[in-house]
Write a protein that holds these residues in place. Structure first.
Motif, mmCIF file in Angstrom:
data_model
loop_
_atom_site.group_PDB
_atom_site.id
_atom_site.type_symbol
_atom_site.label_atom_id
_atom_site.label_comp_id
_atom_site.label_asym_id
_atom_site.label_seq_id
_atom_site.Cartn_x
_atom_site.Cartn_y
_atom_site.Cartn_z
ATOM 1 N N ASP A 257 57.167 -49.723 -42.541
ATOM 2 C CA ASP A 257 58.060 -49.150 -43.544
ATOM 3 C C ASP A 257 59.473 -49.076 -42.972
ATOM 4 O OD1 ASP A 257 59.197 -47.880 -45.677
ATOM 5 O OD2 ASP A 257 58.198 -45.958 -45.349
ATOM 6 N N HIS A 258 60.119 -50.231 -43.029
ATOM 7 C CA HIS A 258 61.486 -50.337 -42.510
ATOM 8 C C HIS A 258 61.512 -49.869 -41.043
ATOM 9 C CE1 HIS A 258 62.730 -51.283 -46.559
ATOM 10 N NE2 HIS A 258 62.143 -50.171 -46.998
ATOM 11 N N LEU A 263 55.254 -39.290 -36.524
ATOM 12 C CA LEU A 263 54.311 -38.631 -37.428
ATOM 13 C C LEU A 263 54.855 -38.516 -38.845
ATOM 14 C CD1 LEU A 263 52.943 -35.692 -35.208
ATOM 15 C CD2 LEU A 263 51.765 -37.821 -35.827
ATOM 16 N N PHE A 264 56.168 -38.286 -38.966
ATOM 17 C CA PHE A 264 56.767 -38.032 -40.278
ATOM 18 C C PHE A 264 57.561 -39.247 -40.777
ATOM 19 C CE2 PHE A 264 56.032 -33.916 -38.391
ATOM 20 C CZ PHE A 264 55.509 -33.160 -39.432
ATOM 21 N N GLN A 265 57.440 -40.403 -40.076
ATOM 22 C CA GLN A 265 58.112 -41.640 -40.472
ATOM 23 C C GLN A 265 59.600 -41.388 -40.743
ATOM 24 O OE1 GLN A 265 56.457 -45.136 -40.944
ATOM 25 N NE2 GLN A 265 55.757 -43.843 -39.242
ATOM 26 N N GLN A 266 60.219 -40.779 -39.752
ATOM 27 C CA GLN A 266 61.653 -40.478 -39.841
ATOM 28 C C GLN A 266 62.439 -41.667 -39.311
ATOM 29 O OE1 GLN A 266 61.113 -37.065 -37.430
ATOM 30 N NE2 GLN A 266 61.082 -35.591 -39.126
ATOM 31 N N ARG A 267 63.633 -41.864 -39.858
ATOM 32 C CA ARG A 267 64.434 -43.043 -39.541
ATOM 33 C C ARG A 267 65.653 -42.626 -38.715
ATOM 34 N NH1 ARG A 267 65.167 -46.298 -45.104
ATOM 35 N NH2 ARG A 267 65.993 -47.845 -43.622
ATOM 36 N N ALA A 268 65.830 -43.317 -37.597
ATOM 37 C CA ALA A 268 67.005 -43.058 -36.771
ATOM 38 C C ALA A 268 68.272 -43.438 -37.502
ATOM 39 C CB ALA A 268 66.896 -43.839 -35.454
ATOM 40 N N SER A 270 68.940 -42.917 -40.498
ATOM 41 C CA SER A 270 69.279 -41.876 -41.466
ATOM 42 C C SER A 270 69.733 -40.582 -40.794
ATOM 43 C CB SER A 270 68.076 -41.579 -42.374
ATOM 44 O OG SER A 270 67.696 -42.741 -43.091
ATOM 45 N N GLY A 271 69.841 -40.597 -39.477
ATOM 46 C CA GLY A 271 70.372 -39.435 -38.765
ATOM 47 C C GLY A 271 69.333 -38.412 -38.328
ATOM 48 N N GLN A 277 63.423 -39.938 -29.278
ATOM 49 C CA GLN A 277 63.171 -38.546 -29.670
ATOM 50 C C GLN A 277 62.191 -38.481 -30.834
ATOM 51 O OE1 GLN A 277 67.250 -37.436 -30.493
ATOM 52 N NE2 GLN A 277 67.421 -36.342 -28.516
ATOM 53 N N LEU A 278 62.351 -39.368 -31.822
ATOM 54 C CA LEU A 278 61.479 -39.343 -32.993
ATOM 55 C C LEU A 278 60.059 -39.784 -32.661
ATOM 56 C CD1 LEU A 278 63.939 -40.795 -35.678
ATOM 57 C CD2 LEU A 278 63.353 -38.406 -35.237
ATOM 58 N N MET A 279 59.872 -40.482 -31.549
ATOM 59 C CA MET A 279 58.523 -40.865 -31.121
ATOM 60 C C MET A 279 57.810 -39.725 -30.404
ATOM 61 S SD MET A 279 57.832 -43.876 -32.198
ATOM 62 C CE MET A 279 56.365 -44.184 -31.231
#
Length: 338
Positions: A257-258, A263-268, A270-271, A277-279
């Motif tokens: 997904d792009h 866990l929350f499929q957050q995008r770097a 998008s800030g 960190q998001l991993m």
């Protein structure tokens, strides 16, 4: 008669009274006798010298060259000649010398007595020091621990001989780290997997619940977070197939997904944070709950509305299907005291 035609002076029995040693032995005081005894051999020789001074006084030379002889005391009106004055001057000098010798001998005797007293005091101090050292050694022996002997060793064997340095076995002595391990409270291992989850999914749900508890979120916020992670990543820490950098960090699968990760499929992009960190499941949970707390009245909103307000997903109604499973997982952890 002398060679110069002068008649010798007649010896006068009263002349003995002019001698300095004319004191009778019965008139001598006990103090004098005691002092003479203390002086020892030196006073004996001095006494001999004093007793015999009459002999060498008689041989002192006079101004006219003749030997000095004791003269009779002159009577009234009798004129003393040069010879008599010379004899008297010699006697005075002799008496002065004797007095000086007596004073020197007395001073030496006192010095010896003082040295003897100091030597005795030093010896006494040395004796006290030896006794004190002996007492200290005795006390140290009394305090010394009793040597240990192995009960399995037969009598007379080298291992049965106790050595002064024998101590307890290191295995018996408790180390500080071992004491901390025994006294430290055991952290709950966590409940068994529920709601059809695997151990890996339960481990990720545990991170979400623990992080939310640390941030002070109530049960409702924990349920919303777990349900959102179930919808976004099925509770797996996913890397991105279009973002190779994310695959360099520990992950449990790959999503497409792009550039969404974690866990929350957050995008770097998008800030939400850096890729690394998001991993991290804990960091990703903090980011989600921080954003949820900024939504006014989020506690009263339906789960799907609260989750969509944070995620902005293209399928907002799908979060609600995980609500009952998320509640079961959260309740399992809270019942376990986590």
């Amino acid at each position: 008669m002398r060679d110069d035609g002068t008649l010798d002076d007649k010896p006068d029995p009263d002349a003995v009274a002019d001698r300095s040693d004319a004191t009778l032995s019965s008139e001598r005081s006990p103090t004098t006798i005691a002092s003479g005894a203390r002086l020892g051999g030196r006073r004996n020789s001095l006494a001999d010298l004093i007793r015999t001074r009459s002999g060498w006084l008689r041989d002192l030379p006079t101004p006219n060259g003749s030997a000095a002889r004791p003269a009779a005391a002159g009577g009234p009106g009798e004129r003393v000649g040069p010879a008599g004055r010379g004899r008297r001057a010699g006697a005075v000098v002799a008496v002065g010398v004797v007095c000086c010798l007596a004073l020197a001998a007395l001073a030496q005797a006192r010095q010896e007595a003082a040295d003897t007293g100091r030597a005795g005091a030093l010896a006494a101090d040395a004796g006290l020091d030896r006794r004190a050292a002996a007492e200290v050694a005795a006390r140290s022996l009394e305090r010394a621990p009793a040597p240990t002997v192995s009960p399995s060793a037969p009598p007379g064997s080298p291992s049965a001989t106790a050595s002064p340095s024998a101590t307890a076995s290191p295995s018996v002595t408790a180390t500080p780290s071992a004491a901390r391990k025994r006294t430290a409270p055991k952290r709950p291992a966590g409940p068994a997997p529920v709601a059809g989850l695997t151990k890996a999914q339960m481990a990720n749900a545990k991170v979400i619940v623990r992080t939310g508890r640390e941030l002070g979120f109530p049960r409702r916020g924990l349920v919303i977070a777990v349900a959102t992670a179930m919808q976004e990543s099925n509770l797996y820490n996913l890397a991105s197939g279009v973002l190779p950098e994310s695959q360099e960090y520990p992950h449990q699968g790959v999503g497409w997904d792009h550039d969404s990760v974690g866990l929350f499929q957050q995008r770097a992009s998008s800030g939400w944070g850096e890729v690394g960190q998001l991993m991290d499941p804990e960091f990703a949970t903090r980011q989600f709950l921080t954003a949820l707390a900024e939504i006014p009245g989020w506690e009263e909103l339906p789960l799907t509305v609260a989750a969509q307000s944070v995620q902005i997903s293209a399928y907002p109604d799908l979060y609600a299907q995980h609500e009952w499973r998320a509640a079961e997982v959260v309740d399992a952890f809270l019942s376990a005291g986590m």
